[in-house]
Design a protein around this motif. Structure first.
Motif, PDB file in Angstrom:
ATOM      1  N   SER A   5       0.833  -1.206   0.000  1.00 19.85           N
ATOM      2  CA  SER A   5       0.000   0.000   0.000  1.00 19.85           C
ATOM      3  C   SER A   5       0.863   1.250   0.000  1.00 19.85           C
ATOM      4  CB  SER A   5      -0.911   0.028   1.234  1.00 19.85           C
ATOM      5  OG  SER A   5      -1.805  -1.048   1.197  1.00 19.85           O
ATOM      6  N   ALA A   6       1.919   1.226   0.798  1.00 17.87           N
ATOM      7  CA  ALA A   6       2.823   2.378   0.863  1.00 17.87           C
ATOM      8  C   ALA A   6       3.439   2.643  -0.503  1.00 17.87           C
ATOM      9  CB  ALA A   6       3.914   2.143   1.905  1.00 17.87           C
ATOM     10  N   ARG A   7       3.914   1.594  -1.155  1.00 14.19           N
ATOM     11  CA  ARG A   7       4.540   1.752  -2.474  1.00 14.19           C
ATOM     12  C   ARG A   7       3.541   2.323  -3.477  1.00 14.19           C
ATOM     13  NH1 ARG A   7       9.098   0.343  -4.414  1.00 14.19           N
ATOM     14  NH2 ARG A   7       9.549  -1.175  -2.782  1.00 14.19           N
ATOM     15  N   GLU A   8       2.315   1.810  -3.480  1.00 13.89           N
ATOM     16  CA  GLU A   8       1.296   2.306  -4.414  1.00 13.89           C
ATOM     17  C   GLU A   8       1.014   3.793  -4.182  1.00 13.89           C
ATOM     18  OE1 GLU A   8      -2.088  -0.245  -3.848  1.00 13.89           O
ATOM     19  OE2 GLU A   8      -1.147  -1.914  -4.914  1.00 13.89           O
ATOM     20  N   ARG A   9       0.852   4.167  -2.923  1.00 16.42           N
ATOM     21  CA  ARG A   9       0.568   5.573  -2.618  1.00 16.42           C
ATOM     22  C   ARG A   9       1.751   6.455  -2.991  1.00 16.42           C
ATOM     23  NH1 ARG A   9      -1.710   6.619   3.124  1.00 16.42           N
ATOM     24  NH2 ARG A   9      -1.871   8.683   2.219  1.00 16.42           N
ATOM     25  N   LEU A  10       2.965   5.998  -2.676  1.00 20.46           N
ATOM     26  CA  LEU A  10       4.160   6.792  -2.975  1.00 20.46           C
ATOM     27  C   LEU A  10       4.366   6.933  -4.486  1.00 20.46           C
ATOM     28  CD1 LEU A  10       6.463   5.369  -0.199  1.00 20.46           C
ATOM     29  CD2 LEU A  10       5.739   7.763  -0.401  1.00 20.46           C
ATOM     30  N   GLU A  11       4.154   5.857  -5.226  1.00 20.55           N
ATOM     31  CA  GLU A  11       4.324   5.932  -6.684  1.00 20.55           C
ATOM     32  C   GLU A  11       3.275   6.848  -7.312  1.00 20.55           C
ATOM     33  OE1 GLU A  11       4.501   1.815  -7.899  1.00 20.55           O
ATOM     34  OE2 GLU A  11       6.652   1.710  -7.421  1.00 20.55           O
ATOM     35  N   LYS A  12       2.043   6.836  -6.785  1.00 21.41           N
ATOM     36  CA  LYS A  12       1.015   7.761  -7.281  1.00 21.41           C
ATOM     37  C   LYS A  12       1.411   9.197  -6.950  1.00 21.41           C
ATOM     38  CE  LYS A  12      -3.872   8.961  -7.241  1.00 21.41           C
ATOM     39  NZ  LYS A  12      -3.522  10.258  -7.755  1.00 21.41           N
ATOM     40  N   ASP A  65      12.968   9.322  -1.661  1.00 23.10           N
ATOM     41  CA  ASP A  65      13.704   8.779  -0.507  1.00 23.10           C
ATOM     42  C   ASP A  65      12.884   7.707   0.208  1.00 23.10           C
ATOM     43  OD1 ASP A  65      15.808  10.470  -1.087  1.00 23.10           O
ATOM     44  OD2 ASP A  65      15.348  11.901   0.520  1.00 23.10           O
ATOM     45  N   ALA A  66      11.570   7.900   0.324  1.00 30.00           N
ATOM     46  CA  ALA A  66      10.709   6.909   0.963  1.00 30.00           C
ATOM     47  C   ALA A  66      10.673   5.620   0.150  1.00 30.00           C
ATOM     48  CB  ALA A  66       9.303   7.469   1.144  1.00 30.00           C
ATOM     49  N   LEU A  67      10.626   5.743  -1.168  1.00 29.41           N
ATOM     50  CA  LEU A  67      10.665   4.544  -2.017  1.00 29.41           C
ATOM     51  C   LEU A  67      11.996   3.804  -1.853  1.00 29.41           C
ATOM     52  CD1 LEU A  67       8.910   5.962  -5.200  1.00 29.41           C
ATOM     53  CD2 LEU A  67       8.104   4.042  -3.790  1.00 29.41           C
ATOM     54  N   LYS A  68      13.085   4.537  -1.694  1.00 38.03           N
ATOM     55  CA  LYS A  68      14.384   3.899  -1.450  1.00 38.03           C
ATOM     56  C   LYS A  68      14.376   3.161  -0.116  1.00 38.03           C
ATOM     57  CE  LYS A  68      17.228   7.109  -4.098  1.00 38.03           C
ATOM     58  NZ  LYS A  68      18.207   8.203  -4.028  1.00 38.03           N
ATOM     59  N   ARG A  69      13.773   3.779   0.916  1.00 35.67           N
ATOM     60  CA  ARG A  69      13.692   3.111   2.215  1.00 35.67           C
ATOM     61  C   ARG A  69      12.860   1.845   2.117  1.00 35.67           C
ATOM     62  NH1 ARG A  69      12.970   8.354   3.648  1.00 35.67           N
ATOM     63  NH2 ARG A  69      10.777   8.084   4.202  1.00 35.67           N
ATOM     64  N   LEU A  70      11.801   1.870   1.293  1.00 43.12           N
ATOM     65  CA  LEU A  70      11.008   0.664   1.065  1.00 43.12           C
ATOM     66  C   LEU A  70      11.877  -0.426   0.448  1.00 43.12           C
ATOM     67  CD1 LEU A  70       7.505   1.743  -0.269  1.00 43.12           C
ATOM     68  CD2 LEU A  70       7.953   0.053   1.497  1.00 43.12           C
ATOM     69  N   ASP A  71      12.653  -0.069  -0.566  1.00 42.09           N
ATOM     70  CA  ASP A  71      13.529  -1.032  -1.243  1.00 42.09           C
ATOM     71  C   ASP A  71      14.584  -1.603  -0.291  1.00 42.09           C
ATOM     72  OD1 ASP A  71      12.150  -0.645  -3.620  1.00 42.09           O
ATOM     73  OD2 ASP A  71      13.615   0.789  -4.422  1.00 42.09           O
ATOM     74  N   GLY A  88      -0.339   6.034  12.082  1.00 41.35           N
ATOM     75  CA  GLY A  88      -1.168   7.178  11.703  1.00 41.35           C
ATOM     76  C   GLY A  88      -0.377   8.220  10.943  1.00 41.35           C
ATOM     77  N   ARG A  89       0.873   8.411  11.333  1.00 38.96           N
ATOM     78  CA  ARG A  89       1.733   9.374  10.625  1.00 38.96           C
ATOM     79  C   ARG A  89       2.003   8.903   9.205  1.00 38.96           C
ATOM     80  NH1 ARG A  89       4.839  13.691  10.720  1.00 38.96           N
ATOM     81  NH2 ARG A  89       7.028  13.653  10.094  1.00 38.96           N
ATOM     82  N   LEU A  90       2.268   7.612   9.049  1.00 36.33           N
ATOM     83  CA  LEU A  90       2.524   7.073   7.709  1.00 36.33           C
ATOM     84  C   LEU A  90       1.265   7.091   6.855  1.00 36.33           C
ATOM     85  CD1 LEU A  90       4.908   4.106   8.513  1.00 36.33           C
ATOM     86  CD2 LEU A  90       5.496   6.315   7.497  1.00 36.33           C
ATOM     87  N   GLU A  91       0.099   6.927   7.480  1.00 43.43           N
ATOM     88  CA  GLU A  91      -1.160   7.024   6.732  1.00 43.43           C
ATOM     89  C   GLU A  91      -1.342   8.441   6.199  1.00 43.43           C
ATOM     90  OE1 GLU A  91      -3.557   4.885   5.767  1.00 43.43           O
ATOM     91  OE2 GLU A  91      -2.503   3.174   6.623  1.00 43.43           O
ATOM     92  N   ALA A  92      -1.050   9.415   7.049  1.00 45.55           N
ATOM     93  CA  ALA A  92      -1.220  10.820   6.662  1.00 45.55           C
ATOM     94  C   ALA A  92      -0.114  11.299   5.737  1.00 45.55           C
ATOM     95  CB  ALA A  92      -1.273  11.702   7.910  1.00 45.55           C
ATOM     96  N   ARG A  93       1.104  10.861   6.002  1.00 44.50           N
ATOM     97  CA  ARG A  93       2.287  11.301   5.239  1.00 44.50           C
ATOM     98  C   ARG A  93       3.129  10.073   4.911  1.00 44.50           C
ATOM     99  NH1 ARG A  93       3.454  17.139   5.187  1.00 44.50           N
ATOM    100  NH2 ARG A  93       4.994  16.196   3.863  1.00 44.50           N
ATOM    101  N   PRO A  94       2.789   9.335   3.858  1.00 45.83           N
ATOM    102  CA  PRO A  94       3.516   8.101   3.559  1.00 45.83           C
ATOM    103  C   PRO A  94       5.009   8.320   3.303  1.00 45.83           C
ATOM    104  CG  PRO A  94       1.781   8.494   1.932  1.00 45.83           C
ATOM    105  CD  PRO A  94       1.702   9.589   2.932  1.00 45.83           C
ATOM    106  N   GLU A  95       5.397   9.559   3.005  1.00 44.90           N
ATOM    107  CA  GLU A  95       6.807   9.850   2.754  1.00 44.90           C
ATOM    108  C   GLU A  95       7.562  10.205   4.030  1.00 44.90           C
ATOM    109  OE1 GLU A  95       4.884  13.881   2.683  1.00 44.90           O
ATOM    110  OE2 GLU A  95       4.296  11.829   2.274  1.00 44.90           O
ATOM    111  N   ALA A  96       6.881  10.211   5.179  1.00 45.35           N
ATOM    112  CA  ALA A  96       7.510  10.610   6.447  1.00 45.35           C
ATOM    113  C   ALA A  96       8.746   9.753   6.741  1.00 45.35           C
ATOM    114  CB  ALA A  96       6.514  10.504   7.591  1.00 45.35           C
ATOM    115  N   ALA A  97       9.832  10.437   7.072  1.00 46.93           N
ATOM    116  CA  ALA A  97      11.093   9.745   7.359  1.00 46.93           C
ATOM    117  C   ALA A  97      11.393   9.694   8.852  1.00 46.93           C
ATOM    118  CB  ALA A  97      12.243  10.449   6.644  1.00 46.93           C
ATOM    119  N   ARG A  98      10.673  10.499   9.629  1.00 49.25           N
ATOM    120  CA  ARG A  98      10.977  10.625  11.061  1.00 49.25           C
ATOM    121  C   ARG A  98       9.724  10.438  11.902  1.00 49.25           C
ATOM    122  NH1 ARG A  98      13.992  13.867   8.184  1.00 49.25           N
ATOM    123  NH2 ARG A  98      16.228  13.851   8.573  1.00 49.25           N
TER     124      ARG A  98
END
Length: 110
Positions: A5-12, A65-71, A88-98
């Motif tokens: 789900s994270a990858r799909e949202r990030l790629e979109k 950067d989030a896609l790289k962390r996924l990989d 909840g943070r990742l739901e709201a901001r899937p690119e969140a690094a912190r």
């Protein structure tokens, strides 16, 4: 959030940002005649477009950067402290690094 789900949202998000950046960059070859008032208005529009382009480019970098962390298998862990980033943070901001605490500290230092 699961990795798929994270990858799909990030790629979109990445595709949307790329499209927005392309629109904001526009075609500088188009030349028009301006009155003095139009030139002032266009300067404001150009400043606004540049600000939006800067924000979109920064957001794009965060998504990549989030896609790289996924990989790499580190998605969902804070890049500063290593603790899990709240769901909840990742739901709201899937690119969140912190995590919220580390992000707050980072923003206060700015």
């Amino acid at each position: 959030m699961d990795d798929t789900s994270a990858r799909e949202r990030l790629e979109k998000m990445l595709a949307d940002l790329d499209r927005s950046i392309g629109v904001l960059q526009g075609d500088p070859a188009a030349v028009r005649e301006y009155s003095a008032a139009d030139a002032g208005s266009d300067l404001t529009d150009a400043d606004r477009a540049q600000a939006m382009l800067t924000v979109a480019t920064t957001q794009r970098r965060a998504v990549v950067d989030a896609l790289k962390r996924l990989d790499e298998g580190s998605y969902g862990s804070c890049v500063d402290c290593g603790k899990p980033v709240p769901e909840g943070r990742l739901e709201a901001r899937p690119e969140a690094a912190r995590c919220v605490q580390c992000q707050g500290r980072r923003e206060r230092r700015r």
